[in-house]
Motif scaffolding. Structure first.
Motif, mmCIF file in Angstrom:
data_model
loop_
_atom_site.group_PDB
_atom_site.id
_atom_site.type_symbol
_atom_site.label_atom_id
_atom_site.label_comp_id
_atom_site.label_asym_id
_atom_site.label_seq_id
_atom_site.Cartn_x
_atom_site.Cartn_y
_atom_site.Cartn_z
ATOM 1 N N ASP A 55 32.269 128.405 31.709
ATOM 2 C CA ASP A 55 31.212 128.872 32.470
ATOM 3 C C ASP A 55 30.444 129.932 31.761
ATOM 4 O O ASP A 55 30.657 130.398 30.749
ATOM 5 C CB ASP A 55 31.813 129.083 33.974
ATOM 6 C CG ASP A 55 32.749 130.394 33.847
ATOM 7 O OD1 ASP A 55 32.683 131.007 33.006
ATOM 8 O OD2 ASP A 55 33.404 130.293 34.925
ATOM 9 N N SER A 74 32.763 128.504 38.762
ATOM 10 C CA SER A 74 32.410 127.954 37.592
ATOM 11 C C SER A 74 30.907 127.670 37.444
ATOM 12 O O SER A 74 30.490 126.524 37.410
ATOM 13 C CB SER A 74 33.369 126.644 37.209
ATOM 14 O OG SER A 74 33.049 126.101 35.913
ATOM 15 N N GLY A 77 27.398 126.506 32.139
ATOM 16 C CA GLY A 77 28.151 125.269 31.255
ATOM 17 C C GLY A 77 27.502 123.985 31.825
ATOM 18 O O GLY A 77 28.263 122.952 31.660
ATOM 19 N N ASN A 100 24.557 122.923 39.089
ATOM 20 C CA ASN A 100 25.568 124.244 39.530
ATOM 21 C C ASN A 100 25.901 123.975 40.884
ATOM 22 O O ASN A 100 25.487 123.241 41.605
ATOM 23 C CB ASN A 100 24.492 125.290 39.363
ATOM 24 C CG ASN A 100 24.182 125.715 37.931
ATOM 25 O OD1 ASN A 100 25.253 126.227 37.347
ATOM 26 N ND2 ASN A 100 23.382 125.839 37.326
ATOM 27 N N ARG A 108 22.970 130.941 38.706
ATOM 28 C CA ARG A 108 23.276 131.668 37.545
ATOM 29 C C ARG A 108 22.963 133.179 37.891
ATOM 30 O O ARG A 108 23.965 134.135 37.602
ATOM 31 C CB ARG A 108 22.579 131.380 36.249
ATOM 32 C CG ARG A 108 22.751 129.931 35.478
ATOM 33 C CD ARG A 108 21.934 129.736 34.451
ATOM 34 N NE ARG A 108 22.357 128.329 33.732
ATOM 35 C CZ ARG A 108 23.143 127.982 32.917
ATOM 36 N NH1 ARG A 108 23.855 129.077 32.580
ATOM 37 N NH2 ARG A 108 23.366 126.769 32.652
#
Ligand code: PLP
Length: 388
Positions: A55, A74, A77, A100, A108
């Motif tokens: 991640d 997580s 990635g 995501n 993020r």
């Protein structure tokens, strides 16, 4: 281990002075601050050797909080999809941010900002949002055991509001625009001491967004594409992408940064107009050109961008471009992505493909170029945008 860092002014790079309780520079008080890492002990080799996990905490060395304060969700990635050659020999990749946890790139930013908040001992968080940042805040705050308040314009798409409520956040709707929601959230945060994740005020959200650039570079074997196309409203995502590629080139992990494209829609084209002004004047305007947005692309419907300084800087430093497509170009772009490539994106995210189509027709994006589109949000978030 995280690298020592401090905050500098987003406009002049000076260390901001304390003014009215907030460290903001006198030059442009509204400019969002930037995180500067003291990277003297970091090299391309040691940075690459430090990478671990799948991640976004893989890039711990250049993040502002320890990964132990991250959520277990997580975030990051995400895959870089190789969609092959378009007619005209342009090689298309899509960075699929719909994967995501809450279905957008905003996770993020939230992941990193809430790790900073937890590190500082906060357990209450707030954000103003056009929808996605709020859904993201609600989702990741739930995983972090934090109480979240989200302020949105009442016109935000129903599915985004449903997401916010599903995660148990307090939902405040304002009878006004995103700009009104923004001011409301700032006032609430200042009055109650709640940690504010607002884009353009919180310098750490950019730090989360920049990890998409780190991943693109790594997924292309530490080479840069020719272009990265970024749908743009407040200008914070493109600022993050520019920051990420800038840090990699400074460290020597990339020979050169890609050129960035800020993709906007005609009525919500503040960054485009302000960028044109910057090019004419030869310096970054301190204030953005304010517009009255009216577009189906709800996530990028912004009248007064909150990170115009960050966006303009990213365009300047990458020899980038800003393009505002017509409203009529958004739907064909969304349909092409869904029907030709299997990618159902919300209209705001599809605007990047409309911009690519335009730039290819104009001969700006040329045969042999490698283009990465940032697929910033899922179609499930606003499934019937043309029927609202
Ligand atoms: C799906 C999507 N794309 C693009 C953007 C634009 O990001 P920024 O406002 O930082 O320019 C947003 C912001 O809300 C978004 O949700």
């Amino acid at each position: 281990m995280t690298t020592p860092h401090h905050l500098v002014c987003g406009y002049c790079d000076g260390v901001p002075e304390e003014a009215m309780g907030v460290r903001r520079c006198r030059c442009v008080p509204a400019a969002n601050r930037r995180v500067r890492y003291l990277t003297a002990d970091l090299s391309a080799e040691s940075f690459r050797a430090s990478l671990s996990g799948r991640d976004l905490w893989r890039y711990q060395a250049l993040l502002p909080a320890p990964r132990k304060f991250g959520s277990p969700l997580s975030v990051g990635g995400t895959p870089l999809l190789d969609l092959g050659l378009l007619p005209g020999d342009v090689h298309l990749h899509v960075k699929d941010e719909t994967r995501n946890p809450s279905g957008s790139l905003k996770d993020r930013a939230t992941e990193v900002a809430l790790a900073v908040a937890r590190n500082q001992g906060h357990d209450r968080v707030i954000a103003a949002s056009t929808g996605n940042a709020g859904a993201s805040l609600a989702c990741i705050a739930a995983a972090q055991g934090m109480r979240a308040t989200v302020v949105v314009p009442a016109s935000a798409p129903r599915n985004k509001l449903t997401q916010i409520e599903a995660h148990g956040a307090e939902l405040v709707t304002v009878d006004g625009s995103y700009d009104d929601a923004f001011d409301h959230a700032v006032e609430y945060a200042e009055r109650t001491g709640t940690y504010c994740r607002n884009t353009g005020i919180n310098p750490y959200v950019r730090e989360g967004k920049k990890t998409a650039a780190f991943e693109i570079a790594e997924q292309l074997d530490w080479t840069a594409p020719t272009w990265v196309v970024v749908p743009c409203g407040d200008g914070n995502i493109i600022s993050g992408i520019g920051t990420g590629f800038g840090q990699l080139t400074e460290l020597g992990c990339l020979p050169a940064a890609p050129r960035l494209v800020a993709a906007q829609v005609a009525s919500s084209n503040s960054i485009t107009l302000t960028h044109e002004l910057a090019v004419r004047q030869g310096e970054m305007p301190r204030e953005p050109v304010v517009v009255r947005p009216r577009t189906v692309a709800d996530s990028i419907s912004v009248g007064r961008p909150r990170d115009h300084v960050g966006a303009l800087r990213a365009l300047r430093d990458s020899d980038g471009l800003a393009v505002a497509v017509d409203e009529s170009e958004v739907r064909p772009a969304a349909q092409a992505l869904a029907r030709r490539f299997g990618l159902w994106l919300e209209p705001s995210a599809a605007v990047g493909y409309a911009a690519l189509t335009r730039l290819q027709a104009a001969g700006t994006i040329r045969p042999g170029d490698v283009v990465v589109l940032l697929a910033t949000g899922s179609g499930l978030k606003n499934p019937r945008p043309w029927e609202n």
